[in-house]
Every structure is written in structure tokens, then in C-alpha cells.
Enzyme design. Structure first.
Site: not given
Length: 312
Positions: A114-115
Site C-alpha cells: 500500500g502507499c
């Protein structure tokens, strides 16, 4: 050798970012579906099974369904950009700097980080691994992102008249990134995660504040910075800044795409406090760029090929 790639969800933000990075690269041949075919399960099944590598840019449920469409005997390898498989058994976590490039290169199932976790893990996981920071510490993550990470609905909201100037969320303390952060940093407790969104299309700042004076082992800011610099030495995508005063860190409203990530360690004069900060593009190293980096490794190509990096 040409590798066939099918981007399932190619019309979405992440899918478009990946396709742009692959445009003009002769090492890859993209399998494309028109609008009608994208909604046809049979056409998607055929494309998934025909590809050497399928990249899933889908919501979690749809990503799980896509994996089920791939036949058991198919040679298709998968990069999943959703959060569906980030802590799933049998999946390689696609953060090559942390898990090892060889492991990503050999994997059949890779789950893109995920970012927000990309920034957090880049800062904390190496330091916990070598014992400079404790695994049982109650870590807090403060983060701000451009609105593109929220998908079509949030993009429309921020680009409409009367758009919000700031959006804070995650107040149920049950964000889907929590398990990923805890698992891949090797932590005993979940972190407290405070995400927010500002009216910049892309970009992200992830910060972990630390009370070093309360942590055993004298983990000074200089020691943390030096350890991160050694860990990422030779990396083409991650850089660790030298110590020194910085007045501010910015997210630009119309920043250019980037697949790099910058790490900072700031400490006060007394040595009691530190702020660990990662700055990255949520659509670059936080999504599409990371997928292409993993794709390169899985295909035996130079890791940074096609990435948007400083000086490239």
C-alpha cells in the site's frame, strides 16, 4: 524475449499509471480488452490465462475473484495492486528493498504494498530488524496524501467546485493498512494511523514521531539515519537525506510523477525526540511505479527500467 502483460483494471488510476510506464517498452506486449470485453468474465478469464503476468488494479473483492479465474495449470504470474493479499499466505510482499529482490524475481504471486505502508515500512522495518528500534513500541503514523489515492469518487470530490481543503479520516482506528504495517515491520502491536488528504493530485508524506529518550539502547537520530543510509545503499529508488536543517517539506499541487522515495530523520538538539519522514508519490513508488519495479524483477529485467527517477 517479449513478456505478455494483462492489466486487469486498466481504466483505473493505477492501471493507467502502469500502462504509461510500459508504453514504448519492447520487452512487453500488452493484452488489451475494449470496454465491453472488460465486463465479460469469459474475455477476462481468457486474458488472465493468456498473460505471462497479470497485474490486478482492482478492488479487493474483484482482485480475489480475478485470481480464481486463473486456471491451476496456467503459467500466469500475478502482481496484485489491491490490498487483498498483502498478508496472505503464499504471496510475496512486493517490497524488494525489504524482502529481497531475488524473492520477488522468483515469486508467482506478488502483492504490491500500500502507499502509506510503503513510507512507514521503509522507515521502521529496517530499524526494527537490526534492533535499533523495539518491536513492542506503540508506533504512531501521521500521513498526508494527494487525493488521487482515494479513487474515482474522491478525485471527483476534490476536483469539484467547493472541494475540501483538508480531509482527515480513519477515526474508527480500523484502517485496512494496519495489518500490513504490523506484519511486515515485525511489530507486536498495531500502529495508530492518522491519515489525511489535501488538494494535491499526487504525492505523500508519511511521518513517524519518536520519543527516543524513552527507548532503550540510545537510538539517536544520527544512528537511525546512518542505519537507514546503509540499508538502502545502492538503491535506485530509495534515498536517505543527510542531516541538516530543513524549513519545510512540500507536496506540490501539480507535481510531476515520480517513482523515487526520499527518507529523512530529524532530531532535536537534546537527542530526545526524532521525526522519521518518507516523501513519495502515492501513484509512483506507492502504486504504479512499485508494480513496474516488481514486474521488471519478475521478468529478469533491470529493476529501474521504465521508472521515473531523478536523473533518468
Amino acid at each position: 524475449m517479449t513478456h505478455s502483460v494483462f492489466i486487469d483494471g486498466a481504466a483505473g488510476t493505477t492501471g493507467l499509471e502502469i500502462a504509461e510506464r510500459l508504453d514504448g517498452r519492447g520487452e512487453f506486449s500488452l493484452i488489451r480488452l475494449d470496454d465491453a470485453q472488460r465486463k465479460d468474465p469469459g474475455a477476462r478469464r481468457d486474458a488472465l490465462n493468456a498473460a505471462d503476468i497479470a497485474i490486478l488494479c482492482l478492488p479487493d473483492k474483484a482482485a480475489r475473484e480475478a485470481v480464481e479465474l486463473i486456471d491451476t495449470g496456467s503459467g500466469t504470474r500475478v502482481i496484485d495492486a489491491s490490498s487483498a493479499h498483502r498478508t496472505a499466505e503464499g504471496w510475496c510482499y512486493g517490497f524488494p528493498e525489504l524482502v529481497g529482490r531475488e524473492r520477488v524475481a522468483d515469486a508467482r504471486r506478488v502483492s504490491n504494498p500500500g502507499c502509506y505502508p510503503t513510507g512507514f515500512l521503509a522507515l521502521i522495518a529496517p530499524l526494527v530488524r537490526i534492533g535499533l528500534l523495539p518491536a513492542d513500541w506503540p508506533y504512531t503514523v501521521n500521513a498526508v496524501s494527494g487525493y488521487s489515492g482515494g479513487g474515482k469518487a474522491l478525485i471527483e470530490r476534490f476536483e469539484a467546485k467547493g472541494a475540501p481543503a483538508f480531509r482527515a479520516y480513519g477515526y474508527d482506528l480500523a484502517h485496512k493498512h494496519l495489518a500490513e504495517m504490523q506484519a511486515h515491520a515485525g511489530l507486536e502491536h498495531q500502529v495508530i494511523f492518522a491519515p489525511s488528504v489535501v488538494p494535491a493530485y499526487r504525492g505523500m508524506i508519511v511521518e513517524v514521531p519518536l520519543h527516543l529518550g524513552a527507548i532503550d539502547g540510545d537510538p539517536t537520530a544520527d544512528r537511525l539515519r546512518d542505519a537507514l543510509r546503509e540499508f538502502y545503499s545502492g538503491s535506485k529508488t530509495v534515498s536517505v537525506h543527510e542531516s541538516g536543517p530543513i524549513s519545510e517539506l512540500l507536496l506540490e499541487e501539480n507535481a510531476a510523477p515520480s517513482d523515487a522515495m526520499e527518507l529523512f530523520v530529524f532530531g532535536n538538539d537534546g537527542g530526545w525526540h526524532a521525526r522519521l519522514v518518507a516523501r513519495l508519490d502515492n501513484l509512483g513508488k506507492g502504486a504504479g511505479g512499485a508494480a513496474v519495479q516488481n514486474l521488471n524483477l519478475m521478468c529478469g529485467l533491470p529493476e529501474a527500467a521504465g521508472l521515473r527517477l531523478p536523473g533518468a
